[in-house]
Design a protein around this motif. Structure first.
Motif, PDB file in Angstrom:
ATOM      1  N   UNK A 130       1.048  -1.165   0.262  1.00 24.19           N
ATOM      2  CA  UNK A 130       0.126   0.185  -0.194  1.00 24.19           C
ATOM      3  C   UNK A 130       0.420   1.199  -0.090  1.00 24.19           C
ATOM      4  N   UNK A 131       1.929   1.082   0.920  1.00 27.14           N
ATOM      5  CA  UNK A 131       2.654   2.398   0.827  1.00 27.14           C
ATOM      6  C   UNK A 131       3.252   2.594  -0.112  1.00 27.14           C
ATOM      7  N   UNK A 132       3.524   1.858  -1.426  1.00 24.09           N
ATOM      8  CA  UNK A 132       4.180   1.957  -2.286  1.00 24.09           C
ATOM      9  C   UNK A 132       3.728   1.961  -3.039  1.00 24.09           C
ATOM     10  N   UNK A 133       2.231   1.512  -3.197  1.00 25.34           N
ATOM     11  CA  UNK A 133       1.366   2.577  -4.454  1.00 25.34           C
ATOM     12  C   UNK A 133       1.351   4.142  -3.919  1.00 25.34           C
ATOM     13  N   UNK A 134       0.714   4.096  -2.776  1.00 26.65           N
ATOM     14  CA  UNK A 134       0.512   5.769  -2.463  1.00 26.65           C
ATOM     15  C   UNK A 134       2.370   6.561  -2.913  1.00 26.65           C
ATOM     16  N   UNK A 135       2.961   5.759  -2.407  1.00 24.81           N
ATOM     17  CA  UNK A 135       4.589   6.457  -2.605  1.00 24.81           C
ATOM     18  C   UNK A 135       4.434   6.916  -4.303  1.00 24.81           C
ATOM     19  N   UNK A 136       4.449   5.745  -5.191  1.00 28.32           N
ATOM     20  CA  UNK A 136       4.470   6.118  -6.418  1.00 28.32           C
ATOM     21  C   UNK A 136       3.762   7.028  -6.870  1.00 28.32           C
ATOM     22  N   UNK A 137       2.042   7.339  -6.804  1.00 31.00           N
ATOM     23  CA  UNK A 137       1.290   8.355  -7.020  1.00 31.00           C
ATOM     24  C   UNK A 137       1.289   9.521  -6.620  1.00 31.00           C
ATOM     25  N   UNK A 138       2.913   9.912  -4.691  1.00 38.29           N
ATOM     26  CA  UNK A 138       2.788  10.656  -4.913  1.00 38.29           C
ATOM     27  C   UNK A 138       3.858  11.865  -5.634  1.00 38.29           C
ATOM     28  N   UNK A 139       5.012  10.576  -6.246  1.00 38.28           N
ATOM     29  CA  UNK A 139       5.932  11.257  -6.585  1.00 38.28           C
ATOM     30  C   UNK A 139       5.843  11.795  -7.820  1.00 38.28           C
ATOM     31  N   UNK A 140       5.138  10.691  -8.899  1.00 37.03           N
ATOM     32  CA  UNK A 140       3.943  10.981  -9.958  1.00 37.03           C
ATOM     33  C   UNK A 140       3.494  12.611  -9.343  1.00 37.03           C
ATOM     34  N   UNK A 141       2.922  12.854  -8.555  1.00 42.75           N
ATOM     35  CA  UNK A 141       2.244  13.833  -8.229  1.00 42.75           C
ATOM     36  C   UNK A 141       3.005  15.216  -8.147  1.00 42.75           C
ATOM     37  N   UNK A 142       4.653  14.588  -7.474  1.00 42.79           N
ATOM     38  CA  UNK A 142       4.619  16.277  -7.021  1.00 42.79           C
ATOM     39  C   UNK A 142       6.901  16.191  -7.594  1.00 42.79           C
ATOM     40  N   UNK A 143       6.523  15.031  -8.241  1.00 43.57           N
ATOM     41  CA  UNK A 143       8.015  15.051  -8.747  1.00 43.57           C
ATOM     42  C   UNK A 143       8.543  16.531  -9.546  1.00 43.57           C
ATOM     43  N   UNK A 150       5.821  21.603  -0.382  1.00 41.75           N
ATOM     44  CA  UNK A 150       5.033  20.537  -1.116  1.00 41.75           C
ATOM     45  C   UNK A 150       5.061  18.911  -0.090  1.00 41.75           C
ATOM     46  N   UNK A 151       5.986  18.920   1.077  1.00 45.44           N
ATOM     47  CA  UNK A 151       6.725  17.833   1.881  1.00 45.44           C
ATOM     48  C   UNK A 151       5.654  17.799   2.137  1.00 45.44           C
ATOM     49  N   UNK A 156       0.476  14.829   4.182  1.00 44.39           N
ATOM     50  CA  UNK A 156      -1.125  15.165   4.667  1.00 44.39           C
ATOM     51  C   UNK A 156      -1.837  14.496   3.584  1.00 44.39           C
ATOM     52  N   UNK A 157      -1.699  13.772   1.801  1.00 45.06           N
ATOM     53  CA  UNK A 157      -2.073  13.481   0.990  1.00 45.06           C
ATOM     54  C   UNK A 157      -2.189  12.102   1.542  1.00 45.06           C
ATOM     55  N   UNK A 158      -1.294  11.261   1.808  1.00 49.84           N
ATOM     56  CA  UNK A 158      -1.009   9.769   2.848  1.00 49.84           C
ATOM     57  C   UNK A 158      -2.091   9.142   3.006  1.00 49.84           C
ATOM     58  N   UNK A 159      -2.405   8.384   2.947  1.00 47.52           N
ATOM     59  CA  UNK A 159      -3.995   7.273   3.633  1.00 47.52           C
ATOM     60  C   UNK A 159      -2.760   6.044   4.466  1.00 47.52           C
ATOM     61  N   UNK A 257     -11.905  16.189  -5.785  1.00 46.69           N
ATOM     62  CA  UNK A 257     -13.083  15.754  -3.830  1.00 46.69           C
ATOM     63  C   UNK A 257     -12.640  14.651  -3.654  1.00 46.69           C
ATOM     64  N   UNK A 258     -12.802  13.761  -4.112  1.00 49.09           N
ATOM     65  CA  UNK A 258     -13.011  12.221  -3.603  1.00 49.09           C
ATOM     66  C   UNK A 258     -12.108  11.976  -3.065  1.00 49.09           C
ATOM     67  N   UNK A 259     -11.033  12.193  -3.312  1.00 44.70           N
ATOM     68  CA  UNK A 259      -9.533  11.870  -2.920  1.00 44.70           C
ATOM     69  C   UNK A 259      -9.437  12.097  -1.333  1.00 44.70           C
ATOM     70  N   UNK A 260      -9.958  13.552  -1.297  1.00 40.30           N
ATOM     71  CA  UNK A 260     -10.073  14.334  -0.255  1.00 40.30           C
ATOM     72  C   UNK A 260     -11.266  13.081   0.625  1.00 40.30           C
ATOM     73  N   UNK A 261     -12.032  13.346   0.715  1.00 43.58           N
ATOM     74  CA  UNK A 261     -13.192  12.642   1.512  1.00 43.58           C
ATOM     75  C   UNK A 261     -13.117  11.028   1.412  1.00 43.58           C
TER      76      UNK A 261
END
Length: 295
Positions: A130-143, A150-151, A156-159, A257-261
């Motif tokens: 799970x951490x790897x999946x979210x890490x890849x997503x956030x890395x693609x977002x903020x790379x 952004x850190x 704050x966007x990590x489930x 917004x759905x992601x944040x919810x």
């Protein structure tokens, strides 16, 4: 005084076990007859009754026969056995919650077989996966976006799915994980991050929008009204209209917004305040202002 020795039929009535089950336990030495009648029928004493009641309880709790034998023969301490079985049950409960969440999502969304397979895989990811999946997503977002803010945004966007999640948290995780794998959603979040990177180097519009638009929404001011035009004029004095519209079009995407919810459900946070009404109102007001200014 009643004879304390019981027939198998009497034990069956008192314990709720079948005669066949009592014979089974008796044949395997888990409960031993205290004697036999002249005709050879087995008789049991009060200790056998108590032992059978314990056996029934342990079987209902899911313990295997070998473990039950150790407990009733005092070869294993019952608290230790209970603790080990509790851990096993907790693991089973987790699996059942995952399955329940997937089935609930399938029922609600009328999923295809391919989607069901994907949801099942996402629900059964380990914590590291799970951490790897979210890490890849956030890395693609903020790379390559170097603003120090952004850190904290990424954190704050990590489930953080808890060790023993509720069914709604598991269901939220499955939906959020699906979102993070969606190329279109990833592209949306990347554009938002790039836009925010530019805004942070100057002055991010979100605080101005909330301060200016929230009172207008609360007062029922129409986006095409003269009052709205004055709000737009104040905002466009600080932010270029085209930049505002481009940012609002991104922010107004319901998937953000759905992601944040979903994140709030998973992490046990309060539901986030929606920016959508303010973004939608201001977008209408800006376009109405453009129409008034058009020749």
């Amino acid at each position: 005084m009643d004879d304390p020795r019981y027939s198998i039929g009497e034990l069956s009535r008192r314990t709720g076990l079948t005669v066949k089950a009592i014979r089974f336990y008796s044949d395997r030495g888990i409960v031993v007859p205290s004697g036999r009648t002249a005709s050879g029928h087995r008789r049991y004493d009060v200790d056998a009754l108590a032992r059978l009641e314990l056996v029934r309880t342990l079987r209902e709790l899911g313990l295997d026969l070998a473990t039950i034998r150790k407990v009733v023969e005092n070869e294993a301490a019952l608290p230790d056995v209970a603790a080990a079985h509790m851990r096993a049950l907790e693991a089973q409960i987790q699996v059942l919650r995952l399955r329940h969440a997937v089935l609930k999502a399938v029922t609600r969304r009328e999923s295809t077989p391919e989607e069901i397979t994907l949801m099942h895989e996402l629900a059964n990811l380990t914590e590291d996966e799970r951490r790897r999946l979210i890490g890849e997503f956030l890395d693609a977002t903020f790379r390559d976006l170097e603003h120090p803010g952004f850190a904290g945004i990424a954190r704050s966007m990590t489930p953080e799915l808890p060790e023993s999640p509720a069914a709604e948290q598991v269901e939220a995780w499955v939906e959020l994980a699906e979102l993070t794998r969606d190329p279109d959603f990833r592209a949306l979040m990347r554009r938002l991050a790039e836009r925010q990177d530019n805004d942070l180097r100057r002055h991010h519009p979100i605080a101005d929008i909330r301060d200016a638009v929230a009172p207008a929404l609360g007062s029922g001011i129409h986006p095409s009204s003269p009052e709205a035009a004055r709000i737009v004029a104040a905002l466009t004095a600080r932010h270029r209209p085209d930049d505002l519209l481009a940012w609002l079009d991104l922010v107004d995407d319901s998937r953000r917004e759905r992601y944040l919810e979903l994140l709030a459900v998973i992490n046990g946070w309060a539901a986030p305040d929606s920016l959508a009404p303010a973004a939608h109102w201001l977008s209408q007001a800006l376009r109405a202002s453009d129409q008034r200014c058009a020749p």
